[in-house]
Design a protein around this motif. Structure first.
Motif, mmCIF file in Angstrom:
data_model
loop_
_atom_site.group_PDB
_atom_site.id
_atom_site.type_symbol
_atom_site.label_atom_id
_atom_site.label_comp_id
_atom_site.label_asym_id
_atom_site.label_seq_id
_atom_site.Cartn_x
_atom_site.Cartn_y
_atom_site.Cartn_z
ATOM 1 N N PRO A 1 0.797 -1.234 0.000
ATOM 2 C CA PRO A 1 0.000 0.000 0.000
ATOM 3 C C PRO A 1 0.829 1.285 0.000
ATOM 4 C CG PRO A 1 -0.112 -1.024 2.148
ATOM 5 C CD PRO A 1 0.641 -1.958 1.247
ATOM 6 N N LEU B 1 -3.725 -5.468 -2.969
ATOM 7 C CA LEU B 1 -4.208 -6.051 -1.718
ATOM 8 C C LEU B 1 -5.714 -6.221 -1.762
ATOM 9 C CD1 LEU B 1 -2.164 -3.992 0.904
ATOM 10 C CD2 LEU B 1 -1.688 -6.292 0.066
ATOM 11 N N THR B 2 -6.199 -7.267 -1.103
ATOM 12 C CA THR B 2 -7.638 -7.452 -0.942
ATOM 13 C C THR B 2 -8.078 -6.689 0.298
ATOM 14 O OG1 THR B 2 -7.349 -9.422 0.412
ATOM 15 C CG2 THR B 2 -7.555 -9.761 -1.974
ATOM 16 N N ASP B 3 -9.380 -6.594 0.496
ATOM 17 C CA ASP B 3 -9.898 -5.949 1.707
ATOM 18 C C ASP B 3 -9.403 -6.677 2.952
ATOM 19 O OD1 ASP B 3 -11.234 -4.068 0.197
ATOM 20 O OD2 ASP B 3 -13.149 -5.164 0.219
ATOM 21 N N ALA B 4 -9.330 -8.001 2.873
ATOM 22 C CA ALA B 4 -8.875 -8.783 4.031
ATOM 23 C C ALA B 4 -7.450 -8.408 4.430
ATOM 24 C CB ALA B 4 -8.956 -10.276 3.719
ATOM 25 N N SER B 5 -6.567 -8.239 3.456
ATOM 26 C CA SER B 5 -5.181 -7.894 3.802
ATOM 27 C C SER B 5 -5.059 -6.440 4.248
ATOM 28 C CB SER B 5 -4.239 -8.188 2.641
ATOM 29 O OG SER B 5 -4.623 -7.467 1.501
ATOM 30 N N ARG B 6 -5.907 -5.559 3.723
ATOM 31 C CA ARG B 6 -5.883 -4.162 4.185
ATOM 32 C C ARG B 6 -6.312 -4.062 5.646
ATOM 33 N NH1 ARG B 6 -8.892 -3.240 -0.178
ATOM 34 N NH2 ARG B 6 -7.698 -3.007 -2.070
ATOM 35 N N GLU B 7 -7.153 -4.977 6.085
ATOM 36 C CA GLU B 7 -7.626 -4.968 7.476
ATOM 37 C C GLU B 7 -6.596 -5.538 8.444
ATOM 38 O OE1 GLU B 7 -11.291 -7.108 7.274
ATOM 39 O OE2 GLU B 7 -12.334 -5.487 6.233
#
Length: 183
Positions: A43, A92-98
Motif C-alpha cells: 500500500p 491487496l484485498t480488503d482482508a489484507s488491508r484490514e
C-alpha cells in the motif's frame, strides 16, 4: 466491557470466548516469511505492484521468492492479480488491508517479550577453537577447519550433548563407497 476490547484481559479467558481454530488458521496465513513485509509494502505505493516492484522494496529477497509468496498469498485471498498474464501486477484485498490493526496489536504485545530477550554480544571468529585436533586437514583446508571448529560464540548448553569425536571409518569401507568414475 467486552474482553476483546480491553488490553487488560482477565487472567483466565473462557475457552469458548474465541474460535481457536480460526485464530490458528489466520496466523498460518500471516505466518510465512515475507508475507507481513509484502502486505506492508504494497500500500505504500498506492498502485498495483509487479513482483519486481515488491522485491525491490524488500531487502535480501529474490524476485523468485517474492513471486512464490505472492502466488501463495493470492491462493489465500490476501492479494489479487490484476490480469491473467505473467508479469501482471498485484493489489491487496480488503482482508489484507484490514491486517494493519492486527499487526499493530501483535507488535505492541511482542514489545515486552523483545525486552526480556537480550542477545549476548558476538564473539570474534578468531576465538574459535579446533575441537578435533586428531583429524588431519583436507586439501580444502579452510572448509575443513570451519567444520572442525566450534565457535566460542555458541555455548555448549545450546547443544543436546557435548561434542564427541567421530569414529574413524576404515579405509576398506570408504573405498567401497567411493563413486566410480565410469558410466
Amino acid at each position: 466491557m467486552n474482553p476483546r476490547e480491553t488490553p487488560d484481559w482477565p487472567a483466565v479467558i473462557p475457552i469458548d470466548s474465541f474460535d481457536a481454530q480460526r485464530i490458528e488458521d489466520a496466523f498460518s496465513l500471516m505466518g510465512p516469511k515475507w508475507t507481513t513485509s509484502s502486505v506492508m509494502t504494497m500500500p505504500q505505493e498506492g498502485r498495483p505492484l509487479r513482483v519486481r516492484d515488491v522485491a525491490a522494496r524488500l531487502p535480501f529477497v529474490s524476485e523468485q521468492l517474492v513471486s512464490k509468496r505472492l502466488v501463495t498469498m493470492h491462493a489465500d485471498g490476501l492479494v489479487l492479480r490484476t490480469g491473467p498474464r505473467h508479469g501482471d501486477s498485484y493489489v491487496l484485498t480488503d482482508a489484507s488491508r484490514e491486517l494493519g490493526p492486527v499487526y499493530a496489536i501483535v507488535e505492541h504485545w511482542s514489545a515486552s517479550l523483545a525486552k526480556q530477550w537480550t542477545p549476548s554480544p558476538p564473539v570474534p571468529v578468531s576465538t574459535a577453537q579446533r575441537t578435533h585436533s586428531g583429524i588431519p586437514l583436507g586439501s580444502d583446508g579452510a572448509r575443513t577447519v570451519a567444520a572442525l571448529c566450534r565457535s566460542a560464540a555458541v555455548p555448549n548448553s545450546l547443544f543436546s550433548h557435548a561434542p564427541q569425536p567421530q569414529p574413524r571409518v576404515p579405509t576398506v569401507v570408504t573405498a567401497q563407497s567411493a563413486p566410480g568414475r565410469s558410466r
